[in-house]
Design an enzyme around this catalytic site. Structure first.
Site, PDB file in Angstrom:
ATOM      1  N   GLY A 139       0.837  -1.188   0.000  1.00 32.44           N
ATOM      2  CA  GLY A 139       0.000   0.000   0.000  1.00 32.44           C
ATOM      3  C   GLY A 139       0.871   1.235   0.000  1.00 32.44           C
ATOM      4  NE  ARG A 140      -2.543   6.061   1.460  1.00 30.97           N
ATOM      5  CZ  ARG A 140      -3.863   5.902   1.369  1.00 30.97           C
ATOM      6  NH1 ARG A 140      -4.446   5.966   0.188  1.00 30.97           N
ATOM      7  NH2 ARG A 140      -4.589   5.679   2.437  1.00 30.97           N
ATOM      8  CB  ILE A 141       3.206   2.302   4.642  1.00 30.92           C
ATOM      9  CG1 ILE A 141       2.414   3.387   5.379  1.00 30.92           C
ATOM     10  CG2 ILE A 141       4.475   1.959   5.420  1.00 30.92           C
ATOM     11  CD1 ILE A 141       1.886   2.959   6.735  1.00 30.92           C
ATOM     12  NE  ARG A 174      -6.427  -8.579   0.628  1.00 26.90           N
ATOM     13  CZ  ARG A 174      -7.074  -8.001   1.643  1.00 26.90           C
ATOM     14  NH1 ARG A 174      -8.127  -7.241   1.410  1.00 26.90           N
ATOM     15  NH2 ARG A 174      -6.657  -8.169   2.874  1.00 26.90           N
ATOM     16  CB  ILE A 197       6.658  -1.053  10.642  1.00 31.47           C
ATOM     17  CG1 ILE A 197       6.859  -1.259   9.143  1.00 31.47           C
ATOM     18  CG2 ILE A 197       8.008  -0.835  11.296  1.00 31.47           C
ATOM     19  CD1 ILE A 197       5.747  -0.769   8.282  1.00 31.47           C
ATOM     20  CB  ALA A 198       2.288  -4.730   9.407  1.00 30.62           C
ATOM     21  NE  ARG A 199      -3.026  -2.010  13.146  1.00 28.78           N
ATOM     22  CZ  ARG A 199      -2.586  -0.820  12.793  1.00 28.78           C
ATOM     23  NH1 ARG A 199      -1.274  -0.624  12.666  1.00 28.78           N
ATOM     24  NH2 ARG A 199      -3.414   0.163  12.549  1.00 28.78           N
ATOM     25  CD  GLU A 209       1.003  -3.185  19.929  1.00 32.83           C
ATOM     26  OE1 GLU A 209       0.663  -2.006  19.779  1.00 32.83           O
ATOM     27  OE2 GLU A 209       1.842  -3.760  19.199  1.00 32.83           O
ATOM     28  CG  HIS A 214       2.285   0.406  17.967  1.00 33.41           C
ATOM     29  ND1 HIS A 214       1.241  -0.473  18.011  1.00 33.41           N
ATOM     30  CD2 HIS A 214       2.117   1.104  16.804  1.00 33.41           C
ATOM     31  CE1 HIS A 214       0.467  -0.326  16.946  1.00 33.41           C
ATOM     32  NE2 HIS A 214       0.979   0.624  16.202  1.00 33.41           N
TER      33      HIS A 214
END
Length: 335
Positions: free
Chosen positions: A154-156, A176, A235-237, A266, A284
């Protein structure tokens, strides 16, 4: 005057800005609310500014039918039950795009640190064990001229890829959906399947969004496919990586290093990770620059003012997630 809840502490001038428009209930202690505390504090409020960890669901909305807007100060909104929110005519907003470049910067911070063993080197010096040069002291792995694999483009992910040009890297990505040829050319990236990405990449960065399909996307078998010299950055989730499996892979030398900014459950961290070699753990904080955090808060306030405003203050929130709610209100007013 309408009432709003600010669920976590934020910049004082941001709160002052809100107070020009609303009666503000601020979480002065800055301790995350339990679900029941959140339900109680939202009682009587017209809107809420949230930090992305507070669950807004059908049960909360049924107990607080006066709530008209919920505004995340974050790009993600997996804390929102969007079906429940929209069906009750509540406006939902987030703060997309604002943090993309800062998060991409931080992904590179973690990648470089993991590849060059920055954490281990810092601890080595602080411990007093450094005795001078040795040819094999803190040997790490290069980033320049190597292959970067990005899962989630995506954008990141695209911002991360663009930075790789300066390091002369080959960029692979898995997503995806395949990107357009124009974006692939702009980012210098090649679409491959996930297995190929894991096996070819020297550095793997996770930048995908959270979904039911992404839980433990990187587990023991995926780590086994990576090079023993490779590093992994998340750095996602939290939950996209099986953290216990990663700790085991690091301990057994399956991969060379890792850096994580997010964790499953977390702020708790699986104990095995705390003892694993060459893993950098951060709280985070990928968007934690002064400019970005202020911009996130300002956009959340813009959303809240537009959502709850009356007369000249009323409008379409800049980043509304469910515009059909606003359209329904306009039709109702016209009728």
């Amino acid at each position: 005057m309408k009432k709003v809840l600010v669920a976590r502490a934020t910049f004082p001038d941001i709160v002052d800005r809100l107070r020009q428009h609303f009666e503000v209930d601020l979480n002065e202690r800055d301790v995350p609310f339990s679900y029941e505390e959140l339900v109680a504090r939202i009682d009587g409020k017209d809107g809420a500014m949230l930090m992305g960890g507070e669950r807004i669901d059908a049960a909360l909305l049924d107990r607080n039918p006066q709530l008209a807007a919920v505004c995340n100060c974050a790009a993600g909104y997996d804390n929102f039950d969007m079906d429940a929110i929209t069906s009750r005519g509540v406006i939902a907003t987030n703060t997309p795009v604002v943090s993309n470049e800062s998060v991409a910067d931080f992904a590179w911070t973690l990648m470089l640190a993991a590849a060059r063993r920055t954490r281990d080197a810092d601890l080595f010096v602080r411990s007093g064990h450094w005795r001078g040069f040795a040819y094999n002291l803190m040997l790490g792995h290069d980033v320049h001229g190597t292959t970067l694999g990005i899962i989630g483009m995506g954008r990141i992910g695209q911002a991360i890829a663009r930075r790789a040009r300066g390091f002369g890297m080959t960029v692979l990505y898995n997503n995806r959906n395949r990107l357009s040829t124009a974006i692939e050319e702009e980012t210098g990236s090649e679409f491959v399947d996930r297995d190929e990405l894991l096996s070819r990449s020297d550095h793997v960065v996770l930048a995908l969004s959270q979904s039911a399909d992404s839980r433990h996307l990187i587990g023991a078998s995926e780590l086994e496919r990576m090079k023993p010299t490779a590093t992994l950055v998340n750095i996602a989730r939290g939950g996209i990586v099986d953290d216990a499996a990663l700790a085991d892979a690091l301990a057994r030398g399956i991969i060379a290093g890792a850096a994580l900014d997010v964790f499953e459950g977390e702020p708790n961290v699986v104990p095995e990770l705390l003892d694993a070699p060459n893993v950098l753990l951060t709280p985070h904080m990928a968007s934690a620059s002064v400019m970005t955090r202020r911009a996130l808060a300002d956009l959340a306030v813009d959303n809240l003012i537009a959502s709850l405003g009356e007369g000249p203050r009323a409008g379409t929130p800049p980043s509304i997630l469910n515009p059909e709610v606003l359209e329904g209100r306009i039709r109702h007013e016209r009728a």
